[in-house]
Design a protein around this motif. Structure first.
Motif, mmCIF file in Angstrom:
data_model
loop_
_atom_site.group_PDB
_atom_site.id
_atom_site.type_symbol
_atom_site.label_atom_id
_atom_site.label_comp_id
_atom_site.label_asym_id
_atom_site.label_seq_id
_atom_site.Cartn_x
_atom_site.Cartn_y
_atom_site.Cartn_z
ATOM 1 N N LEU A 52 187.104 -9.218 59.950
ATOM 2 C CA LEU A 52 186.622 -7.978 59.326
ATOM 3 C C LEU A 52 187.692 -7.382 58.410
ATOM 4 O O LEU A 52 187.368 -6.870 57.332
ATOM 5 N N GLU A 53 188.947 -7.460 58.831
ATOM 6 C CA GLU A 53 190.024 -6.920 57.996
ATOM 7 C C GLU A 53 190.069 -7.639 56.653
ATOM 8 O O GLU A 53 190.237 -7.005 55.603
ATOM 9 N N SER A 80 176.815 -3.888 52.628
ATOM 10 C CA SER A 80 176.291 -3.338 53.880
ATOM 11 C C SER A 80 177.375 -3.186 54.940
ATOM 12 O O SER A 80 177.106 -3.298 56.129
ATOM 13 N N TRP A 81 178.585 -2.938 54.493
ATOM 14 C CA TRP A 81 179.681 -2.678 55.435
ATOM 15 C C TRP A 81 179.893 -1.162 55.571
ATOM 16 O O TRP A 81 179.284 -0.388 54.825
ATOM 17 N N HIS A 82 180.743 -0.752 56.497
ATOM 18 C CA HIS A 82 181.053 0.662 56.676
ATOM 19 C C HIS A 82 181.434 1.297 55.345
ATOM 20 O O HIS A 82 182.233 0.703 54.607
ATOM 21 N N PRO A 83 180.918 2.467 54.991
ATOM 22 C CA PRO A 83 180.060 3.358 55.789
ATOM 23 C C PRO A 83 178.572 3.210 55.479
ATOM 24 O O PRO A 83 177.824 4.175 55.568
ATOM 25 N N ARG A 84 178.167 1.989 55.125
ATOM 26 C CA ARG A 84 176.760 1.758 54.792
ATOM 27 C C ARG A 84 176.173 0.646 55.644
ATOM 28 O O ARG A 84 175.377 -0.147 55.158
ATOM 29 N N ASP A 85 176.568 0.559 56.891
ATOM 30 C CA ASP A 85 176.063 -0.491 57.775
ATOM 31 C C ASP A 85 174.785 0.022 58.438
ATOM 32 O O ASP A 85 174.831 0.741 59.431
ATOM 33 N N GLY A 86 173.659 -0.348 57.864
ATOM 34 C CA GLY A 86 172.381 0.159 58.349
ATOM 35 C C GLY A 86 171.778 -0.699 59.448
ATOM 36 O O GLY A 86 172.049 -1.902 59.540
ATOM 37 N N ASN A 87 170.994 -0.061 60.283
ATOM 38 C CA ASN A 87 170.181 -0.772 61.267
ATOM 39 C C ASN A 87 168.768 -0.824 60.691
ATOM 40 O O ASN A 87 167.991 0.119 60.828
ATOM 41 N N CYS A 88 168.449 -1.938 60.050
ATOM 42 C CA CYS A 88 167.192 -2.040 59.285
ATOM 43 C C CYS A 88 165.999 -2.431 60.147
ATOM 44 O O CYS A 88 164.881 -2.542 59.625
ATOM 45 N N CYS A 89 166.233 -2.678 61.418
ATOM 46 C CA CYS A 89 165.165 -3.228 62.257
ATOM 47 C C CYS A 89 163.916 -2.348 62.281
ATOM 48 O O CYS A 89 162.820 -2.851 62.479
ATOM 49 N N TRP A 90 164.083 -1.043 62.079
ATOM 50 C CA TRP A 90 162.943 -0.132 62.193
ATOM 51 C C TRP A 90 161.868 -0.438 61.149
ATOM 52 O O TRP A 90 160.714 -0.099 61.331
ATOM 53 N N THR A 129 177.935 -10.032 70.678
ATOM 54 C CA THR A 129 178.117 -9.379 71.983
ATOM 55 C C THR A 129 177.108 -9.840 73.030
ATOM 56 O O THR A 129 177.325 -9.645 74.219
ATOM 57 N N GLY A 130 175.976 -10.389 72.576
ATOM 58 C CA GLY A 130 174.918 -10.752 73.520
ATOM 59 C C GLY A 130 174.153 -9.546 74.025
ATOM 60 O O GLY A 130 173.362 -9.653 74.958
ATOM 61 N N ASN A 131 174.362 -8.390 73.396
ATOM 62 C CA ASN A 131 173.749 -7.139 73.848
ATOM 63 C C ASN A 131 172.979 -6.510 72.681
ATOM 64 O O ASN A 131 173.567 -6.197 71.637
ATOM 65 N N TRP A 132 171.686 -6.310 72.874
ATOM 66 C CA TRP A 132 170.858 -5.749 71.799
ATOM 67 C C TRP A 132 171.221 -4.302 71.475
ATOM 68 O O TRP A 132 170.921 -3.821 70.390
ATOM 69 N N ASP A 133 171.818 -3.615 72.413
ATOM 70 C CA ASP A 133 172.118 -2.193 72.199
ATOM 71 C C ASP A 133 173.589 -1.940 71.866
ATOM 72 O O ASP A 133 174.043 -0.795 71.850
ATOM 73 N N ALA A 134 174.323 -3.013 71.588
ATOM 74 C CA ALA A 134 175.738 -2.858 71.225
ATOM 75 C C ALA A 134 175.852 -2.465 69.756
ATOM 76 O O ALA A 134 174.985 -2.801 68.954
ATOM 77 N N PRO A 135 176.921 -1.746 69.394
ATOM 78 C CA PRO A 135 177.126 -1.449 67.971
ATOM 79 C C PRO A 135 177.552 -2.702 67.205
ATOM 80 O O PRO A 135 177.998 -3.680 67.803
ATOM 81 N N ASP A 136 177.425 -2.617 65.904
ATOM 82 C CA ASP A 136 177.674 -3.782 65.058
ATOM 83 C C ASP A 136 179.173 -3.999 64.844
ATOM 84 O O ASP A 136 179.862 -3.115 64.328
ATOM 85 N N PRO A 137 179.701 -5.176 65.186
ATOM 86 C CA PRO A 137 181.141 -5.428 64.978
ATOM 87 C C PRO A 137 181.523 -5.591 63.509
ATOM 88 O O PRO A 137 182.710 -5.658 63.206
ATOM 89 N N PHE A 138 180.540 -5.631 62.587
ATOM 90 C CA PHE A 138 180.875 -5.683 61.159
ATOM 91 C C PHE A 138 181.223 -4.295 60.615
ATOM 92 O O PHE A 138 181.581 -4.172 59.444
ATOM 93 N N CYS A 139 181.088 -3.251 61.435
ATOM 94 C CA CYS A 139 181.485 -1.899 61.037
ATOM 95 C C CYS A 139 182.907 -1.651 61.539
ATOM 96 O O CYS A 139 183.211 -1.930 62.707
ATOM 97 N N THR A 140 183.774 -1.103 60.693
ATOM 98 C CA THR A 140 185.176 -0.882 61.095
ATOM 99 C C THR A 140 185.292 0.103 62.245
ATOM 100 O O THR A 140 186.221 0.020 63.050
ATOM 101 N N THR A 141 184.357 1.041 62.336
ATOM 102 C CA THR A 141 184.409 2.031 63.410
ATOM 103 C C THR A 141 184.084 1.405 64.764
ATOM 104 O O THR A 141 184.614 1.828 65.796
#
Lengths: 103, 347
Positions: free
Chosen positions: B212-213, B233-243, B316-328
């Motif tokens: 990521l760095e 689509s990286w921070h601060p524009r990392d959207g969750n488009c699934c909706w 992460t294997g977790n559907w509710d985990a935050p996205d590791p492509f975001c620096t935050t």
């Protein structure tokens, strides 16, 4: 753009509309000029009024949907702007007054 | 609408969709190239399970009946499918169709037939700003010149043209050159995309993926020339488009976003109405965007929480985990190394 009171308006044939009640808006797909157009609630209402009504009839009907006391000129201007936009996008088509009378 | 809170603790209402507006449709898993970064494992000849033209028409009707008015057609390479124009002509009666292509098969005759079929939007993928870099990814000498010729034909023919490039270890130092190239060619919209751990790209992850760095450092060097809209689509524009995501793969499987194709299966739309798959419990869960540990800045700019669900799940294997492509919310995840789980799933 200025419309004659007797100009009439119809929805363009072959367009596809997609209602979005959850957003209070309408999407319109225009295959003849491939694009999708977003209509807010006001434009959606005016689009629905374009069912063969004349411009004067559309203004009369639309005035029922605006707050009491809204100046007639403001309503007229708003309807003109919105319908000319719909016409420019190919969403509604106009029959000019002279053509209407001849038909 | 459903509710959430912004960075100041104020209530924020998340937009919802009762039925889909947009969809992705994979019309073929065949391709005239053999890209290292392929998100499938495309072959020159169709797989037995690839949908026929009649089945694709059935799917198009199914999607249109569900409310879809905006269709992104992808492959494989869509133009590699001989009956593509008939399929597109069928779709454009009810939907705006955008075509994503590698551009190498886009000649004047094809462009003319696409226009006749009612297509006006074309997205062309590049994998470098130079022949060496692009051709290395596609494993085909001359592919860059063919793609550039296709792009020029698209622009000259009046298509609304988008230039795309997936960032990799090999092309990260050519991002600005790519954006400038697109600007010089008259392309007003340019997208730099992340690399997804899907298909053949997983097998080449080590030679393609950046940390990521490294990704952020490369992106910081890029600026958009006047008149060019640059999508990232990286921070601060990392959207969750699934909706708002809907999509059907080449076998008819409803998979939501194209980047979820290996991780979900909401049912086959050749066997059931699309809206039945839309109501699959996992699909509903993904659309809810309930990612408690999300980046507030990205949530605010994108009106959605958690960032991309595909990469969140992949790493992460977790559907509710935050996205590791975001620096935050990266939390030390090394994006240059693929989780063993993903590779073993292929074994």
């Amino acid at each position: 753009m200025r419309y004659s009171p007797n100009d009439s308006f119809q929805k363009t044939p072959d367009i596809r509309v997609r209602e979005l009640p959850e957003w209070g808006s309408l999407l319109v797909y225009t295959p003849a000029h491939p694009d999708i157009h977003y209509l807010d609630a006001r434009s959606w209402l005016l689009f629905e009024l374009c069912d063969g009504r004349t411009f004067a009839e559309v203004v009369d009907e639309f005035s029922q949907a605006v707050p009491d006391g809204t100046p007639r000129d403001d309503i007229h201007r708003a309807v003109t702007e919105a319908i000319s936009t719909l016409e420019a996008k190919g969403i509604v088509t106009r029959t000019a007054a002279a053509q209407s009378a001849a038909a | 609408m459903s509710e959430s809170h912004d960075t100041n603790g104020r209530e924020r209402r998340k937009p919802i969709l009762l039925q889909p507006i947009k969809s992705w449709l994979q019309v073929t898993a065949t391709c005239n190239m053999r890209c290292r970064q392929c998100y499938g494992d495309c072959t020159a000849e169709p797989q037995p399970e690839e949908m026929t033209a009649a089945q694709l028409r059935q799917v198009i009707d199914n999607l249109a009946d569900a409310g879809v008015v905006d269709l992104l057609v992808e492959g494989g390479e869509p133009l590699h499918r001989p009956d593509l124009l008939d399929i597109l002509s069928y779709a454009t009666r009810r939907m705006l169709v955008r075509l994503r292509t590698n551009g190498t098969l886009l000649d004047h005759a094809t462009a003319h037939r696409l226009l006749q079929a009612g297509v006006r939007n074309v997205c062309i993928d590049f994998m470098g700003a130079t022949p060496d870099t692009h051709d290395w990814h596609l494993q085909s000498a001359g592919a860059f010149e063919k793609a550039l010729r296709g792009l020029r034909i698209a622009v000259a023919s009046g298509f609304q043209t988008v230039g795309l490039m997936i960032m990799t270890k090999r092309n990260a130092n050519e991002l600005q050159q790519f954006v400038d190239l697109m600007a010089a060619e008259g392309v007003p919209r340019v997208g730099i995309l992340r690399l997804y751990p899907l298909g053949r790209a997983k097998q080449h992850w080590g030679e393609l993926a950046l940390t990521l760095e490294e990704q952020m450092a490369a992106l910081e060097q890029v600026s958009a020339p006047a008149g060019v809209h640059l999508m990232r689509s990286w921070h601060p524009r990392d959207g969750n488009c699934c909706w708002q995501a809907a999509g059907v793969d080449y076998q008819g499987r409803s998979v939501g976003c194209s980047y979820l194709r290996e991780y979900v299966d909401f049912g086959n739309v050749l066997e059931k109405p699309f809206l039945e798959t839309w109501n699959h419990p996992l699909y509903i869960r993904l659309r809810s965007r309930n990612v408690p540990d999300h980046c507030p800045e990205c949530a605010q700019t994108q009106d959605s929480e958690g960032g991309c669900r595909s990469t969140a799940y992949a790493f992460t294997g977790n559907w509710d985990a935050p996205d590791p492509f975001c620096t935050t919310t990266n939390r030390g995840v090394n994006l240059a190394v693929l989780p063993e789980r993903l590779l073993s799933e292929d074994a």
